[in-house]
Motif scaffolding. Sequence first.
Motif, PDB file in Angstrom:
ATOM      1  N   ARG A 149      -2.216   9.990  41.636  1.00 40.24           N
ATOM      2  CA  ARG A 149      -2.519  10.995  40.433  1.00 40.24           C
ATOM      3  C   ARG A 149      -3.592  11.673  40.507  1.00 40.24           C
ATOM      4  NH1 ARG A 149      -0.913   6.879  35.556  1.00 40.24           N
ATOM      5  NH2 ARG A 149       0.568   5.748  37.182  1.00 40.24           N
ATOM      6  N   PHE A 150      -3.614  12.953  40.097  1.00 39.03           N
ATOM      7  CA  PHE A 150      -4.625  14.096  40.170  1.00 39.03           C
ATOM      8  C   PHE A 150      -5.382  14.366  38.739  1.00 39.03           C
ATOM      9  CE2 PHE A 150      -2.524  13.761  44.139  1.00 39.03           C
ATOM     10  CZ  PHE A 150      -3.475  14.014  45.170  1.00 39.03           C
ATOM     11  N   ALA A 151      -6.305  14.029  38.303  1.00 35.23           N
ATOM     12  CA  ALA A 151      -6.724  14.276  36.822  1.00 35.23           C
ATOM     13  C   ALA A 151      -7.266  15.695  37.203  1.00 35.23           C
ATOM     14  CB  ALA A 151      -7.877  13.251  36.528  1.00 35.23           C
ATOM     15  N   PRO A 152      -7.446  16.628  36.244  1.00 28.74           N
ATOM     16  CA  PRO A 152      -7.991  17.721  36.298  1.00 28.74           C
ATOM     17  C   PRO A 152      -9.700  17.522  36.352  1.00 28.74           C
ATOM     18  CG  PRO A 152      -7.302  17.498  34.052  1.00 28.74           C
ATOM     19  CD  PRO A 152      -6.767  16.299  35.104  1.00 28.74           C
ATOM     20  N   SER A 153     -10.530  18.313  36.828  1.00 24.39           N
ATOM     21  CA  SER A 153     -11.655  18.351  37.153  1.00 24.39           C
ATOM     22  C   SER A 153     -12.504  18.242  35.838  1.00 24.39           C
ATOM     23  CB  SER A 153     -12.500  19.351  38.079  1.00 24.39           C
ATOM     24  OG  SER A 153     -12.486  20.501  37.329  1.00 24.39           O
ATOM     25  N   GLU A 154     -13.713  17.864  35.605  1.00 27.65           N
ATOM     26  CA  GLU A 154     -14.381  18.085  34.171  1.00 27.65           C
ATOM     27  C   GLU A 154     -14.392  19.330  33.650  1.00 27.65           C
ATOM     28  OE1 GLU A 154     -17.421  14.984  34.008  1.00 27.65           O
ATOM     29  OE2 GLU A 154     -18.316  16.149  32.483  1.00 27.65           O
ATOM     30  N   ALA A 155     -14.912  20.185  34.889  1.00 26.31           N
ATOM     31  CA  ALA A 155     -15.079  21.792  34.613  1.00 26.31           C
ATOM     32  C   ALA A 155     -13.902  22.333  34.035  1.00 26.31           C
ATOM     33  CB  ALA A 155     -15.551  22.388  35.934  1.00 26.31           C
TER      34      ALA A 155
END
Length: 684
Positions: free
Chosen positions: A48-54
Amino acid sequence: PLLDYYGAQSKLFTMPGVGHVLTIFNQLCAELDARKHDIQSVMHETRRFAPSEAFVVAAAVDAERLQALHRHAAEDHVGFWAAQARTHLTWQRMFDHALDDSRAPHYQWFSGGLINASYNCLDRHLDTRGEQVAITFETDDAQVIRYTYAELHRQVCQLGNALRSLGIGKGDRVVLYLPMGPQAVIAMQACARIGAVHSAVFGGFSADSLKDRIEDAGARLVITADAAPRGGKRVDLKGAVDKALSNGGCASVERVLVYQRMDGCPMHPQRDLRWQDLVPSQPTHCEPEWVDAGHPLFLLYTSGSTGKPKGVQHSTGGYLLGATVTMQWVFDLKPGDVFWCTADVGWITGHSYVAYGPLANGIEQVMFEGVPTYPDGERFWRMIAAHKVSIFYTAPTAIRALMRLGDELPARHDLSSLRLLGTVGEPINPEAWLWYHRVIGGGRCPIVDTWWQTETGAMMIAPVPGAMPIKPGSCTRPLPGICIDIVDEDGVPVTQIGRGGLLVVTKPWPSMLSTIWGNDARYAETYFGRFGNSVYVAGDGAQRDEDGDVWILGRIDDVLNVSGHRLGTMEVESALAAHPRVAEAAVVGRPHDIKGEAILAFVVVRGEREHAIASGLQRELCGWVAEQLGAIARPDEVRLVDGLPKTRSGKIMRRLLRSIGAGQHLTQDTSTLENPAILDQLRG
Ligand code: 6R9
């Protein structure tokens, strides 16, 4: 294996009208069986790849907002879409009814509303962003031409007036056979402006395919170009138009308008007009034709499993809404974005995400005339750097082809402007996904894998990138207001995780096709003939994983997907059968590393097989199909055989041919083959 085949079969036998259902069902079982291997290899992908905080912090639609959209749609499906239509489109007169379902499955969205698509894409931006770039066009030989919104508006108005001067008006069909470039967008927008219905035909289609489409649509006008530069070559367009119109063909066509892109072409004195002679002198004001929301905006022909391509008809209001809002949700649009969708305007992706969606949203987009490998394999990456592209949308087949050329090519370019990547057209394999993510996206750009179809008009199942994690190979969740289910052969939802079924849409949505041009019965039968008037059958198999994310398994009908382009096996078979030396032909898809699927044809010849092989008939037939249908339909391989495998009832055993094509060990019963000796010939 995935369905209780025999149990279901006996149940079906007791029902009236069962023959048709059973045939489709048998096909489905065979397909799912054949794809089991792919399903399993894909389903092992659990990263799974979560979006970066930015990315999350700046997201246009964050998790909270997405949840609110879903909640609204779940509580009030029609009211949700009505609110979207009021907010995101500019209406000349507001609609009275958001949805009229009295003639289902012919759903009428936003009835009573008056609208113009070109006004929504151009005029409404003039005050705020008239001087902003709308299109940055890069030609095949790398010249860059920019169009601001004001300039685009001016040219669309002039062409609209030119079309009116030729007597073209509301409801008239105009076929566009144009190269990839701003003139195609201008032509589509000009038709929309005067209420004419455009029907774009991809420049790679042959004169015969063009003729079929012109005749089915009954077009009064064809807009084309003399020729187009593509990958350093000259693609002749006007020659194909002349051929389509020769010998009394396309009798409805009165005029041909020719945009001179290259060195010119022969012109028919009474019939042909040069764009450059007619258009620039036209007035720059062109009053939009306000049309009912349901007025056809365009036709786009696409392949089905049987017969000739069908003219998918899209409405003005509902279609435009779908193209507009899905861009905001899925592409996370923000001021300053530079969007580049590489699809040709001859396909639905080039309609929704080149000609309409980006303009309706008032953003800047890049258009490219050429091919990704000319003059070299760095073209895409050089262009992303040069034009500071922030959102890049392309097809898995292109990614796979460019991945082969190695990591060094993209590494030579500054791709730091990118913040979001997208794919469309076919399933993406995890290897290509991971390369795209790591090498092109620098590990920081989410990838939106978007599932939709010519018929759906806009994206249906896709991530909203700032609001959810993504997985290589899954298109994740349906968008707000889109009701998706996966059902078995009885229409019962499949609840078991990892079990395949038919992908269906259970409620109407605004950008759905209105009908098949001139054939309401075929529309109802093709899409709603299975489970009733409220269940749209997409023609794809799909399954859900334990998180509820959707994985598309590919077509369950006889539609091929070659490099992301839809082609009916029947179309290729009829083209082959039209050759004087062909007695019978069967066409299947076989897995291909780059194209996804390649065309394999089995052909029974008239006369001596040995003689045909010696005379090189296989090669000739490949060329023949390309000539009949267009280069995209050229078979990868033709195998000449003495007979085709058939069941006792005389049906071609396609599943067997597919297994043979894929080089798989045969599990099917071949004892019914009339002539078992042909197995060796079939294996090639
Ligand atoms: C937009 C477009 C539609 C068919 C569709 C399906 C396949 C499209 C996909 C995908 C897996 C995706 N397809 N997007 N399969 N993942 N993200 O391509 O329209 O040319 O009509 O093709 O393409 O099989 O049914 P169209």
